[in-house]
Each structure stands twice: as C-alpha cells, then as structure tokens.
Motif scaffolding. Sequence first.
Motif, PDB file in Angstrom:
ATOM      1  N   SER A  66       0.797  -1.217   0.000  1.00  0.00           N
ATOM      2  CA  SER A  66       0.000   0.000   0.000  1.00  0.00           C
ATOM      3  C   SER A  66       0.836   1.277   0.000  1.00  0.00           C
ATOM      4  N   GLU A  92      -6.443   7.513   3.131  1.00  0.00           N
ATOM      5  CA  GLU A  92      -6.347   6.203   3.753  1.00  0.00           C
ATOM      6  C   GLU A  92      -5.040   5.982   4.500  1.00  0.00           C
ATOM      7  N   ASP A  93      -4.099   6.908   4.389  1.00  0.00           N
ATOM      8  CA  ASP A  93      -2.880   6.846   5.180  1.00  0.00           C
ATOM      9  C   ASP A  93      -3.083   7.371   6.597  1.00  0.00           C
TER      10      ASP A  93
END
Length: 122
Positions: A66, A92-93
């Motif tokens: 990812s 999303e981090d």
Amino acid sequence: QVQLVESGGGLVQAGGSLRLSCAASGRTFSTYNMGWFRQAPGKEREFVARFSWSRWSDGNTYYADSVKGRFTISRDNAKNTVYLQMNSLKPEDTAVYYCAADTKRVGTYDFWGQGTQVTVSS
C-alpha cells in the motif's frame, strides 16, 4: 531499556508530504532492525516498512504494498534516528504511526514508541 520517541506527525492535505522521525536510545542502535507500523481507527495494526541488516547486504528495506513507491524508510546512525518519508499522501494513510525496534534482530519487535498521529485530509 530502549526508548523510542516519534515526532513529525500532523495534518496534511492529500498529495502532500510528511517526514516522521523516531529518536532512539541505545549505544548499539546501529545494530537494531527497525520498523514502522500504523493503526487506523477500527483497524488492526499493520506493517508499513522495515530496515533490517543482512549478512548478504548492507541493508534491506521492505514495504507494504500500500505504500510502495510513496514511502521511504531510512536511518541516521550518528543521530540514533530512523525516518519515514511519506510522499503522495492519501486519506487512507490516516493513522497513528509507530516506530519499533527489533534489538536482537530475531524478527519480533521488543520496543515501541508512543506513536504520532498523521491525518490526511481530502
């Protein structure tokens, strides 16, 4: 006891960059394998990156799929510090990021930092 202190977290916009630092104690820091992990709300802790020593190379890095191509782990042994350079950040981090030390290089991490919050806005 080895102590790890993370810093550098904060709020950034998507696409931005951030560099996390992990200051470590220990006279033998240069021999430690080091890792970065993160935990998002409602999710389990996940591996992000590691820097490990090998008899076959000067240093081995490995990244979660990812973050490949976006994050870079590095270290400055003179400063007893490990870094995580994060580029092209995505919402999303967003997570609490932890550094960890595998002081005996056995594949498990025996010391952990308190964590630093990274929030990426869309």
